[in-house]
Write a protein that holds these residues in place. Sequence first.
Motif, PDB file in Angstrom:
ATOM      1  N   LEU A 182       0.698   6.027  -7.205  1.00 18.09           N
ATOM      2  CA  LEU A 182      -0.329   6.671  -7.933  1.00 18.09           C
ATOM      3  C   LEU A 182      -0.750   8.037  -7.171  1.00 18.09           C
ATOM      4  O   LEU A 182      -1.436   8.725  -7.833  1.00 18.09           O
ATOM      5  CB  LEU A 182      -1.714   5.883  -7.422  1.00 18.09           C
ATOM      6  N   GLY A 183       0.102   8.530  -6.209  1.00 21.85           N
ATOM      7  CA  GLY A 183      -0.230   9.540  -5.284  1.00 21.85           C
ATOM      8  C   GLY A 183      -0.090  10.771  -6.325  1.00 21.85           C
ATOM      9  O   GLY A 183      -0.937  11.686  -6.752  1.00 21.85           O
ATOM     10  N   PRO A 184       1.161  10.881  -6.670  1.00 20.69           N
ATOM     11  CA  PRO A 184       1.307  11.986  -7.875  1.00 20.69           C
ATOM     12  C   PRO A 184       0.431  12.184  -9.107  1.00 20.69           C
ATOM     13  O   PRO A 184      -0.143  13.140  -9.449  1.00 20.69           O
ATOM     14  CB  PRO A 184       3.138  11.728  -8.421  1.00 20.69           C
ATOM     15  N   LEU A 185       0.093  10.819  -9.497  1.00 25.52           N
ATOM     16  CA  LEU A 185      -1.061  10.819 -10.600  1.00 25.52           C
ATOM     17  C   LEU A 185      -2.244  11.537 -10.182  1.00 25.52           C
ATOM     18  O   LEU A 185      -2.968  12.119 -10.867  1.00 25.52           O
ATOM     19  CB  LEU A 185      -1.185   9.417 -10.843  1.00 25.52           C
ATOM     20  N   ALA A 186      -2.625  11.066  -8.836  1.00 25.90           N
ATOM     21  CA  ALA A 186      -4.128  11.429  -8.314  1.00 25.90           C
ATOM     22  C   ALA A 186      -3.815  12.902  -8.138  1.00 25.90           C
ATOM     23  O   ALA A 186      -4.800  13.676  -8.731  1.00 25.90           O
ATOM     24  CB  ALA A 186      -4.258  10.874  -6.966  1.00 25.90           C
TER      25      ALA A 186
ATOM     26  N   VAL B 205       0.875  -1.318  -0.150  1.00 26.84           N
ATOM     27  CA  VAL B 205      -0.068  -0.114   0.039  1.00 26.84           C
ATOM     28  C   VAL B 205       0.853   1.219   0.043  1.00 26.84           C
ATOM     29  O   VAL B 205       0.631   2.309  -0.787  1.00 26.84           O
ATOM     30  CB  VAL B 205      -1.021  -0.018   1.256  1.00 26.84           C
ATOM     31  N   ALA B 206       1.823   1.200   0.688  1.00 24.56           N
ATOM     32  CA  ALA B 206       3.102   2.363   0.833  1.00 24.56           C
ATOM     33  C   ALA B 206       3.340   2.689  -0.505  1.00 24.56           C
ATOM     34  O   ALA B 206       3.550   3.777  -1.218  1.00 24.56           O
ATOM     35  CB  ALA B 206       3.989   2.071   1.881  1.00 24.56           C
ATOM     36  N   LEU B 207       3.657   1.550  -1.386  1.00 26.50           N
ATOM     37  CA  LEU B 207       4.169   1.713  -2.668  1.00 26.50           C
ATOM     38  C   LEU B 207       3.239   2.272  -3.603  1.00 26.50           C
ATOM     39  O   LEU B 207       3.272   2.894  -4.390  1.00 26.50           O
ATOM     40  CB  LEU B 207       5.051   0.236  -3.136  1.00 26.50           C
ATOM     41  N   LEU B 208       1.984   1.546  -3.524  1.00 26.89           N
ATOM     42  CA  LEU B 208       0.943   2.104  -4.244  1.00 26.89           C
ATOM     43  C   LEU B 208       0.465   3.716  -4.151  1.00 26.89           C
ATOM     44  O   LEU B 208       0.306   4.452  -5.097  1.00 26.89           O
ATOM     45  CB  LEU B 208      -0.212   1.261  -3.726  1.00 26.89           C
ATOM     46  N   ILE B 209       0.826   4.192  -3.095  1.00 23.93           N
ATOM     47  CA  ILE B 209       0.481   5.743  -2.761  1.00 23.93           C
ATOM     48  C   ILE B 209       1.738   6.379  -3.338  1.00 23.93           C
ATOM     49  O   ILE B 209       1.347   7.309  -4.209  1.00 23.93           O
ATOM     50  CB  ILE B 209       0.734   5.995  -1.209  1.00 23.93           C
ATOM     51  N   PHE B 210       2.989   5.846  -3.338  1.00 28.02           N
ATOM     52  CA  PHE B 210       4.108   6.606  -3.973  1.00 28.02           C
ATOM     53  C   PHE B 210       3.730   6.551  -5.389  1.00 28.02           C
ATOM     54  O   PHE B 210       4.271   7.401  -6.262  1.00 28.02           O
ATOM     55  CB  PHE B 210       5.161   5.454  -3.622  1.00 28.02           C
TER      56      PHE B 210
END
Lengths: 311, 451, 280
Positions: free
Chosen positions: C28-32, C21-26
């Motif tokens: 997709l976060g900028p994209l979001a 999940v941490a990697l996921l935020i890393f």
Amino acid sequence: MRDTAVQTHPSLALHRPRWSRARLRRHAVPWLFVLPILLINLLVVLGPAVAAVYYSMTDWSGIGAADFVGLANYQELFFEDPSFLSAFVHNVVWLAMFLTVPIAMGLIAASLLAPIRRGALFFRLALFIPYVLPSVVVAHLWSSLIHPDRGVVGWLNERGVPGTDIALLGRESTVLPTIAFIDNWRWWGFLMVLFLAGMQNIPPDLFEAARLDGANRWQEFRDVTLPGIRPVLVFMILMTSIWSFLTFDFIWIITQGGPAGASEVLSILVFKNAFQNFEAGYAAAIGITMSLFVGVVISIFVVLRRRGWEI
Amino acid sequence: MAKRAGPQQLAAVLVFVLLVPVAAISGGSLATRAQDKSTITMWLDSTSGSETAECRIAAAVDPFNAQSDSVMVEPRLQPNRWQATQTALAAGEGPDVVYTPGPAFATQVTEAGQFLPLDAYAEQYGWNERFAPWALDLGKSDGVLYNIPNQVETLALFYNQTLFEENGWQPPTTIDELAALSEEIAAAGIIPFAHANQEFRDANEWFIGEYLNHVAGPENVYAALTGEKPWTDPEFVDAISALNEAQQNGWFMGGVDRYYTTTFADANAALAAGEAAMKIEGSWTVADLNTFFGESGSEWGWVPMPSTSGDAIYDLGIGSTVSINANAENPDAVAEFIDYLFTPETQARLVVECGDSPASVPLEEDALAGIDPQYAEILVAQNEASAAGGYGYTVWTFFPPETRTHMIENIERLWSGGMTVEEYLQDVQTTFDQEVADGAVPPIPNRSLTG
Amino acid sequence: MNRPFGRGRDLSLTPNYVVLVALLIFSLGPLAIMVLNSVKSRAEIGENPLGLPNDFEWSNYARAWEVGNFSTTMVNSGLLVAGSVVGVLVLGGMAAYSLAKLNLSGAGALMLFLLVISSLPIHLFLVPLFVLWREIGLLNSFVGLVIIYIALNAPLGIFLLRSYMLQLPRDFEDAARVDGAGEWQIFARIVVPLSWPGFLTVGLVVALAVWNEFLLATVFLQDESKFTVITSYQNFATRFSRDWSLTSAAAVMMILPILVIFLIFQRRFIEGMTQGGMKG
């Protein structure tokens, strides 16, 4: 159509008696299949590259005539131009970063994801998505995000979070790792998917056997997973090594090699010399040198393979 | 599918691959031109949007096409024009009317034999009388005219007038006043200079040129450019040291890391918002200033870049050049258009309607009616300097190309502490000597203050 | 499907999820943030660069679409992608077939040649290539650029397809050969259908590379009406560097087509990779 073929290419000469059909199939047909792409590659890459070898021994400005100057460009490159050495060092640093961080991230994420059932597809897709974004978009996005007066870092900076008041892309000590970080953000998910694919191809009984031997997670990873994905791992190490000497996009879009040449790599030197300094001959010499470095990398792999490494 | 169709189909693919280039060639040669007028081509840069290019077409190309019986100009919008031009010229192609980004670039192309000599046309159309001599001199190689200098520009100190009034600051006239004021501004928590180079590393040369000419004086720069004085002399050490100090004090955008990572738009916005107080830049920035100050509601002002003596010195530069492609089919037609382009009337239209910098041709004051009054002041001042001969020397116009590159790149090493001022100037001298030996220094017009 | 890890084990998968999940935020976060900013007004981004938008400013998209001239550049990029993908799949597939299934004399040398070709720096031969293209009339033409894209993308495609084809059982081919089928027929009727996930993978990789390519597109296509989506974005982003909402909207529009295609084909895509592997 057959007549055309015969006239177009002598090896298609079906009427020659010494070419039996069997022999044709054995020797000519295989080459016929590779011929179109071979011709295109000769036209697009090899021909111009050979021309570049010649230009590297001229004082060509990129426009008009070129005078032959022998190896003068190479002499200047190796003995008089400090930016060449510094750019080469930056390429090596880049190589070191890309042989470690993204590969480690890809391996860790893949081995964490491999045993997961619920949401596995979602994770795999989501982590892969940055790879499909164009470098131009990623570069603009991250430059904004990490700017201390804008984006996420700017937001933190405004709230006084220590360490966020630095423009990482504006300092010589941090610029190259920062660009590598941005490039890696896009890249590592691709590696993860490849590694994951490799891991899922490993026969499950190998894991069972390891477990029966009482292997812990790390031992299982080291003794079963790593050897199991070795072909894809080695291939990606080879490609990473090659691409690290050619890297251009992110650095060019974000800093053009600055500040103070701190993110200048060989490809940036080529571009600047060819298109900004009217030194196309000199640029060609740098390009040839880059190719030689790549050649060394490939040779190492070829030699290892000859020595029986299963690469 | 017939049983032994394999090689046939392979051959078909092969033939296709081989024939594609042939088809493309014959397709190209089918293009015919069926006009009575002889057609010439020109490219207008549209990298940062098509508005300016379209304005230039309306102000210069359309009126020409309407009034000429024999020549038809076909304009084309070309993003990244200079790169496209270079690659096209390298292949012996490109537009008939060739623009370069300045004399140093034009000289390179001239020496590659890609331009036609213009002396006969200069004679025919009276260009020698129309242009300021110093400018026309810069278009010559070995005494032969190849390039018409376009877009004369100067640099000045622009400031946020509203901010200055609020704080009771006076625009400085000497370098010492500038330094003292910068300290005061910084102490007030405001960025002294909205300087940045993120999109354009070459912006370094604006500041290098301004400090050289205004601290050391244009006479000394002239002496060095003509080989009478080494670049390592104390006057130049003082100049580069002053520039270095400004950067080290964090006066440029708040620190060297910000200088490297801020866009022009952000810098202009900071200046207009009063987060920054001043900037040294060329007259080309006026349009942007009006945009950003219009949004913030503040006023901007300008003074000449301060100098050691306090005298007003204007450094002159050529923003672009115009030449005739050596491969032009009808050079006479191209010359006819170039002559029209550089009539005072056309130049005035370009200035008034498109915010261009004018060539060094005499402009009627009436024709300039309606432009921004402060821009008009700058144009008048630069024209007077151009006529009187007391001007300073911008790096991109008067310095040989490799010296220029070294100056721009190494100043960042100086700012980062990787080089001393002495080493910086020593490198300038070494590179400059080499280019003198190679004959790469542009023709420096004689410096006469009599006008 | 076989589960290589974890089955019958007491090990908790919670740590795995935490890290992922941490990697996921890393990832997709900028994209979001980009997607959210694309529907904020310029003023709102200044005050609220990270949160959800207060008002949805959909007009950003209309404006970016028009100013960026996307109606033309999208079509242009689509044509280039289609041409390059077809070229690499047909010509590269043929070469891969020859390398994997036919007894090509000099196969090793050819592989080395392709490796060398694919590792030559583009800047090395850019200018000579440009001169050549001008000479033979391929400049400023989609055909000319497609040929270059085929040449540059083919080596990796050939490597991938070759290793995919190597894993195919020989039974079908041998049977066809006994029946007297020609190599082209075996290729087109047996090998291509069997290895089509590999082709899909290569097609996607090539499509991605071409859609996102910047340098060659700007150098070889000079006519504004022939611009690709990436060159128009680059010009656009330079021009509106301060207008983060507008540039975000443009970015979302240009990544959307490739994202949709990827999401539609992702199963086949990853399957292709799984089975084809990436052996050199």
